[in-house]
Design an enzyme around this catalytic site. Structure first.
Site, short mmCIF file in Angstrom:
data_model
loop_
_atom_site.label_atom_id
_atom_site.label_comp_id
_atom_site.label_asym_id
_atom_site.label_seq_id
_atom_site.Cartn_x
_atom_site.Cartn_y
_atom_site.Cartn_z
N ASP A 1 -5.42 -0.65 -3.69
CA ASP A 1 -4.34 -1.59 -3.45
C ASP A 1 -4.51 -2.85 -4.30
OD1 ASP A 1 -2.32 -3.04 -2.32
OD2 ASP A 1 -3.03 -2.88 -0.26
N ASP B 1 6.01 -3.29 1.12
CA ASP B 1 5.63 -2.70 2.41
C ASP B 1 6.85 -2.40 3.30
OD1 ASP B 1 3.20 -3.34 1.38
OD2 ASP B 1 2.44 -4.27 3.20
#
Ligand code: GLA
Length: 383
Positions: free
Chosen positions: A152, A209
């Site tokens: 990430d 997200d």
């Protein structure tokens, strides 16, 4: 006999060459031949993840029948990291007393396990990232028995180009000779879909997200149109993990979430609490006919074929020549949605099956119309 002896050295070198290519090559195109399916800790547990939570979710993955319909990976997201030892090797924090034992436990259930890190010094949750320790971390994951890494982008800003950073971890993973699915999480920045596969990515996030509400899910899911040419066996667009069962959407909305992700050949990573999951959630996550669309071996990502205001028709071609079709209603109140067979590349008439109702609908000429609930979907297979 003579011939065999004469050609033996050549034969031997071929054999060595081929086995070298096949053994322990790490990330290769046979990994993630179909979109990965599993469970990830983030959407429900965030930083409340622990060894106990992970074991319970794995147990539930088996007990609920999720495993038997194809869910395989148990993925630990952020917040597992502790500090590094004097030699620079990462150690888990107190919530994960023994990562290797945990991996053994998951493997013992016939499942696979994954872990999370960042190319920057810190993860998105502020935990220890892999910056400067890429090889050590990859080695550690392999020793623990990890089968999947989500990498990430957090805290990497200004530390150099992200493409070499992602390649660096890929090379480190490859060096371990353990096959580890490589999941890039960089939110589609710098059009990740254009280069992620070339740095070894088996999947890559295409956007920000997801949140557990219809508008977030719909914006991400319906926003994938046009990216279909970048996906295929071994390398997938990832519009983020599932929120099904987390409570922020109606069942119709969650069915839209599942249908759309399957038409998109997206990774199916459940993000709810499998231990407390109710019957409706389980039915949405485990419908084998819907999952088969996602996992179809042809591996083509679907796309939008028509749009009329809030009504959209999406289509995914399947290996047997049939098509999976989603009739979506993004508007308020139930509305009829019509699909023209010609829009699907089908002439004359076709047989239809309703995949959520799991029943044959019969043959239809030229068009098919269904009443679709608000924010809902009717998903059919057209033969
Ligand atoms: C980012 C990712 C999420 C999750 C969190 C963890 O926001 O996109 O999926 O991994 O980091 O901190």
């Amino acid at each position: 006999m003579k011939i065999t002896r004469r050609y033996f050295p050549i034969l031997l070198s071929f054999l060595i060459l081929f086995s070298w290519g096949g053994v322990g090559r790490g990330q290769d195109s046979m990994l993630a031949r179909t979109p990965p399916m599993g469970w990830n800790s983030w959407n429900h547990f965030a930083c409340d993840v622990s060894d106990t939570v992970v074991r319970a979710q794995a147990d539930a993955m088996v007990a609920t029948g999720m495993k038997s319909v194809g869910y395989t990976y148990i993925l630990i997201d952020d917040c597992w990291q502790g500090t590094r030892d004097d030699a620079g090797y990462i150690r888990p924090n107190v919530k994960f007393p023994d990562m290797k034992a945990l991996a053994d436990y998951i493997h013992g259930e016939g499942l696979k396990i994954g872990i999370y890190s960042s190319p920057g010094p810190k993860t998105c949750g502020g935990y220890e990232g892999s910056y400067g320790h890429e090889e050590q971390d990859a080695e550690t994951y392999a020793v623990w028995g990890m089968d999947y890494l989500k990498y990430d982008l957090c805290s990497y800003d200004g530390m150099g180009a992200q493409i070499p950073a992602y390649r660096k971890m890929y090379d480190a993973l490859k060096k371990t000779r353990r096959p580890i699915v490589y999941a890039l999480c960089q939110y589609g920045m710098q059009k990740g879909w254009e280069w992620a596969a070339s740095v070894g990515g088996n999947l890559w996030r295409t956007d920000d997200d997801i949140r557990d509400n219809y508008f977030s899910m719909a914006e991400l899911g319906f926003g994938q149109n046009g990216l279909e040419r970048f996906a295929g066996p071994g390398h997938w667009n990832d519009p983020d993990m599932l929120e099904i069962g987390n409570g922020g959407m109606t069942d119709d909305e969650y069915r839209t979430h599942m249908s759309l992700w399957c038409i998109l050949a997206a990774p199916l990573l459940a993000g709810n609490n499998l231990v407390t999951m109710g019957a409706a959630t389980k039915a949405i996550l485990t419908n084998p006919e819907v999952i088969a669309i996602d996992q179809d071996p042809l591996g083509v990502q679907g796309h939008r074929v028509t749009q009329e205001g809030p009504l959209e028709v999406w289509m995914k071609p399947l290996e047997d020549g049939s098509k999976a079709v989603g009739l979506f209603n993004r508007g308020w109140g139930a509305m009829p949605v019509t699909v023209g067979l010609r829009d699907l590349g089908v002439g004359g008439s076709a047989a239809m099956r309703d995949l959520w109702a799991r029943k044959d609908l019969g043959r239809f000429q030229e068009i098919y119309t269904a009443l679709v609930p608000q924010h809902g979907v009717v998903m059919i297979k057209v033969k």
